[in-house]
Design a protein around this motif. Sequence first.
Motif, PDB file in Angstrom:
ATOM      1  N   VAL A 240      21.323   8.906  17.478  1.00 46.70           N
ATOM      2  CA  VAL A 240      20.795   9.986  18.308  1.00 46.70           C
ATOM      3  C   VAL A 240      19.730  10.754  17.532  1.00 46.70           C
ATOM      4  O   VAL A 240      19.965  11.204  16.412  1.00 46.70           O
ATOM      5  CB  VAL A 240      21.921  10.943  18.750  1.00 46.70           C
ATOM      6  CG1 VAL A 240      21.341  12.143  19.509  1.00 46.70           C
ATOM      7  CG2 VAL A 240      22.929  10.208  19.615  1.00 46.70           C
ATOM      8  N   ARG A 241      18.545  10.920  18.142  1.00 41.80           N
ATOM      9  CA  ARG A 241      17.451  11.674  17.537  1.00 41.80           C
ATOM     10  C   ARG A 241      17.333  13.073  18.119  1.00 41.80           C
ATOM     11  O   ARG A 241      16.873  13.996  17.469  1.00 41.80           O
ATOM     12  CB  ARG A 241      16.129  10.925  17.738  1.00 41.80           C
ATOM     13  CG  ARG A 241      16.058   9.565  17.065  1.00 41.80           C
ATOM     14  CD  ARG A 241      16.237   9.687  15.571  1.00 41.80           C
ATOM     15  NE  ARG A 241      16.056   8.405  14.894  1.00 41.80           N
ATOM     16  CZ  ARG A 241      16.503   8.152  13.677  1.00 41.80           C
ATOM     17  NH1 ARG A 241      17.168   9.097  13.014  1.00 41.80           N
ATOM     18  NH2 ARG A 241      16.317   6.975  13.108  1.00 41.80           N
ATOM     19  N   ASP A 242      17.740  13.214  19.371  1.00 41.48           N
ATOM     20  CA  ASP A 242      17.630  14.505  20.059  1.00 41.48           C
ATOM     21  C   ASP A 242      18.722  14.567  21.118  1.00 41.48           C
ATOM     22  O   ASP A 242      18.696  13.823  22.091  1.00 41.48           O
ATOM     23  CB  ASP A 242      16.251  14.637  20.704  1.00 41.48           C
ATOM     24  CG  ASP A 242      16.048  15.975  21.406  1.00 41.48           C
ATOM     25  OD1 ASP A 242      16.996  16.785  21.426  1.00 41.48           O
ATOM     26  OD2 ASP A 242      14.946  16.197  21.950  1.00 41.48           O
ATOM     27  N   ALA A 243      19.694  15.455  20.911  1.00 40.77           N
ATOM     28  CA  ALA A 243      20.839  15.552  21.820  1.00 40.77           C
ATOM     29  C   ALA A 243      20.674  16.651  22.866  1.00 40.77           C
ATOM     30  O   ALA A 243      21.620  16.983  23.584  1.00 40.77           O
ATOM     31  CB  ALA A 243      22.122  15.799  21.018  1.00 40.77           C
ATOM     32  N   ALA A 244      19.465  17.221  22.985  1.00 38.43           N
ATOM     33  CA  ALA A 244      19.231  18.281  23.975  1.00 38.43           C
ATOM     34  C   ALA A 244      19.427  17.739  25.387  1.00 38.43           C
ATOM     35  O   ALA A 244      19.250  16.545  25.648  1.00 38.43           O
ATOM     36  CB  ALA A 244      17.816  18.836  23.821  1.00 38.43           C
ATOM     37  N   ALA A 245      19.802  18.635  26.299  1.00 34.19           N
ATOM     38  CA  ALA A 245      20.077  18.244  27.679  1.00 34.19           C
ATOM     39  C   ALA A 245      18.855  17.590  28.325  1.00 34.19           C
ATOM     40  O   ALA A 245      17.714  18.002  28.101  1.00 34.19           O
ATOM     41  CB  ALA A 245      20.500  19.463  28.492  1.00 34.19           C
TER      42      ALA A 245
ATOM     43  N   GLY B 198      18.830  17.016  31.793  1.00 37.83           N
ATOM     44  CA  GLY B 198      18.770  17.428  33.184  1.00 37.83           C
ATOM     45  C   GLY B 198      19.538  16.500  34.106  1.00 37.83           C
ATOM     46  O   GLY B 198      19.751  16.802  35.281  1.00 37.83           O
ATOM     47  N   ASP B 199      19.977  15.348  33.588  1.00 35.65           N
ATOM     48  CA  ASP B 199      20.804  14.409  34.345  1.00 35.65           C
ATOM     49  C   ASP B 199      22.207  14.431  33.750  1.00 35.65           C
ATOM     50  O   ASP B 199      22.381  14.083  32.582  1.00 35.65           O
ATOM     51  CB  ASP B 199      20.215  12.996  34.252  1.00 35.65           C
ATOM     52  CG  ASP B 199      20.946  11.980  35.125  1.00 35.65           C
ATOM     53  OD1 ASP B 199      22.194  11.898  35.035  1.00 35.65           O
ATOM     54  OD2 ASP B 199      20.281  11.269  35.892  1.00 35.65           O
ATOM     55  N   PRO B 200      23.215  14.842  34.519  1.00 38.08           N
ATOM     56  CA  PRO B 200      24.582  14.959  33.986  1.00 38.08           C
ATOM     57  C   PRO B 200      25.102  13.669  33.365  1.00 38.08           C
ATOM     58  O   PRO B 200      25.820  13.711  32.355  1.00 38.08           O
ATOM     59  CB  PRO B 200      25.406  15.356  35.210  1.00 38.08           C
ATOM     60  CG  PRO B 200      24.434  15.973  36.151  1.00 38.08           C
ATOM     61  CD  PRO B 200      23.138  15.246  35.931  1.00 38.08           C
ATOM     62  N   ARG B 201      24.739  12.525  33.950  1.00 36.65           N
ATOM     63  CA  ARG B 201      25.237  11.256  33.419  1.00 36.65           C
ATOM     64  C   ARG B 201      24.631  10.962  32.050  1.00 36.65           C
ATOM     65  O   ARG B 201      25.340  10.568  31.116  1.00 36.65           O
ATOM     66  CB  ARG B 201      24.917  10.129  34.402  1.00 36.65           C
ATOM     67  CG  ARG B 201      25.689  10.223  35.703  1.00 36.65           C
ATOM     68  CD  ARG B 201      25.096   9.354  36.785  1.00 36.65           C
ATOM     69  NE  ARG B 201      23.724   9.760  37.106  1.00 36.65           N
ATOM     70  CZ  ARG B 201      23.081   9.377  38.201  1.00 36.65           C
ATOM     71  NH1 ARG B 201      23.675   8.580  39.069  1.00 36.65           N
ATOM     72  NH2 ARG B 201      21.845   9.771  38.433  1.00 36.65           N
ATOM     73  N   LEU B 202      23.325  11.178  31.924  1.00 39.49           N
ATOM     74  CA  LEU B 202      22.669  10.934  30.644  1.00 39.49           C
ATOM     75  C   LEU B 202      23.093  11.965  29.601  1.00 39.49           C
ATOM     76  O   LEU B 202      23.221  11.644  28.410  1.00 39.49           O
ATOM     77  CB  LEU B 202      21.154  10.960  30.821  1.00 39.49           C
ATOM     78  CG  LEU B 202      20.579   9.828  31.674  1.00 39.49           C
ATOM     79  CD1 LEU B 202      19.100  10.053  31.929  1.00 39.49           C
ATOM     80  CD2 LEU B 202      20.795   8.477  30.996  1.00 39.49           C
ATOM     81  N   ASP B 203      23.325  13.186  30.052  1.00 36.39           N
ATOM     82  CA  ASP B 203      23.801  14.223  29.118  1.00 36.39           C
ATOM     83  C   ASP B 203      25.171  13.855  28.573  1.00 36.39           C
ATOM     84  O   ASP B 203      25.456  14.054  27.383  1.00 36.39           O
ATOM     85  CB  ASP B 203      23.848  15.580  29.822  1.00 36.39           C
ATOM     86  CG  ASP B 203      22.455  16.127  30.114  1.00 36.39           C
ATOM     87  OD1 ASP B 203      21.487  15.632  29.507  1.00 36.39           O
ATOM     88  OD2 ASP B 203      22.349  17.040  30.953  1.00 36.39           O
ATOM     89  N   ALA B 204      26.031  13.318  29.445  1.00 31.95           N
ATOM     90  CA  ALA B 204      27.363  12.892  29.001  1.00 31.95           C
ATOM     91  C   ALA B 204      27.251  11.743  28.006  1.00 31.95           C
ATOM     92  O   ALA B 204      27.985  11.682  27.011  1.00 31.95           O
ATOM     93  CB  ALA B 204      28.201  12.466  30.210  1.00 31.95           C
ATOM     94  N   THR B 205      26.310  10.858  28.267  1.00 33.85           N
ATOM     95  CA  THR B 205      26.082   9.735  27.363  1.00 33.85           C
ATOM     96  C   THR B 205      25.615  10.219  25.996  1.00 33.85           C
ATOM     97  O   THR B 205      26.114   9.781  24.956  1.00 33.85           O
ATOM     98  CB  THR B 205      25.034   8.777  27.963  1.00 33.85           C
ATOM     99  OG1 THR B 205      25.556   8.198  29.151  1.00 33.85           O
ATOM    100  CG2 THR B 205      24.670   7.670  26.985  1.00 33.85           C
ATOM    101  N   LEU B 206      24.647  11.129  26.005  1.00 35.51           N
ATOM    102  CA  LEU B 206      24.131  11.669  24.743  1.00 35.51           C
ATOM    103  C   LEU B 206      25.224  12.389  23.954  1.00 35.51           C
ATOM    104  O   LEU B 206      25.339  12.233  22.736  1.00 35.51           O
ATOM    105  CB  LEU B 206      22.971  12.629  25.018  1.00 35.51           C
ATOM    106  CG  LEU B 206      21.564  12.049  25.019  1.00 35.51           C
ATOM    107  CD1 LEU B 206      20.555  13.125  25.373  1.00 35.51           C
ATOM    108  CD2 LEU B 206      21.222  11.434  23.667  1.00 35.51           C
ATOM    109  N   ALA B 207      26.015  13.181  24.664  1.00 35.35           N
ATOM    110  CA  ALA B 207      27.087  13.927  24.002  1.00 35.35           C
ATOM    111  C   ALA B 207      28.090  12.970  23.375  1.00 35.35           C
ATOM    112  O   ALA B 207      28.577  13.192  22.251  1.00 35.35           O
ATOM    113  CB  ALA B 207      27.775  14.849  25.005  1.00 35.35           C
ATOM    114  N   SER B 208      28.393  11.907  24.092  1.00 37.71           N
ATOM    115  CA  SER B 208      29.332  10.916  23.578  1.00 37.71           C
ATOM    116  C   SER B 208      28.788  10.230  22.335  1.00 37.71           C
ATOM    117  O   SER B 208      29.496  10.055  21.341  1.00 37.71           O
ATOM    118  CB  SER B 208      29.623   9.880  24.672  1.00 37.71           C
ATOM    119  OG  SER B 208      30.408   8.820  24.166  1.00 37.71           O
TER     120      SER B 208
END
Length: 263
Positions: free
Chosen positions: A45-50, A52-62
Amino acid sequence: MLLSVSPSSGRIMTKQKIGYGLMGSELVWLAAVGRVDIEAGRVVVRDAAATGDPRLDATLASLAGSRRPPKAERWVSRPRSKILDSYLEGLVAAGCLRREGTVLTRWRIGDAGRVADAKARLDAIAMSTGQIDLTQTALGGLAYAIGLVNVLYPGWGNRGIRKRFRQVADGHWTKPPFSDGPDVPDVDAAAAAGADVASHHAAAHAASQAATHAAAHAATHAATHAATHAAVHAATHAAVHAAVHASVDAGHSAAAGGGHVGH
């Protein structure tokens, strides 16, 4: 997703494998916008900022919360819980799909234009004979990985098309960076334009900006290419593994059933 919906039955024709394709598409998207990179086969992960898409945000957080950057193949081969449902619900909310039935759900196309556009993009890959860009590589490779190509281009007459998609999935037809020209600024032209304004400083600045843009473009292309290759390879591997597993289970069930009848 839309092309996986059967117009006649309303069923998802790639249901057993599409989760791998959805995971792969998210990986490619996140790499293309610089949020993740692939290093030694692992998703960093290079940038974990939101986003705007809940699915992609969940993916990044994971991904960001992983103890160690996961291997791309392992990550894509383990679709998150209810990923298919989340995309179906999103398409319903957007008016692209309609849900019918309660006990036995069927899906009906609500936006024929969007489906036609998606099919046209796949047809463009199918009918082309030369190199294609990264967006086409990702779309064609993932469509091949989940078995969608076999559904949309069946039969002996389409065997050449299916071979083409297999080669796309293997990365044989992807354009190298800058091969199509327009996306990349001409450094010499930028410098000349700056000089015409009357300043060597302006020319140097223009050339520097152009070179910086070109370097950034190359880096993004490299990251997206790596993610595309990793995602398509992982999705294909996971789909084949799932198919073999299902076949073995079916064989065991048949054997057990036969024994029961014999008794």
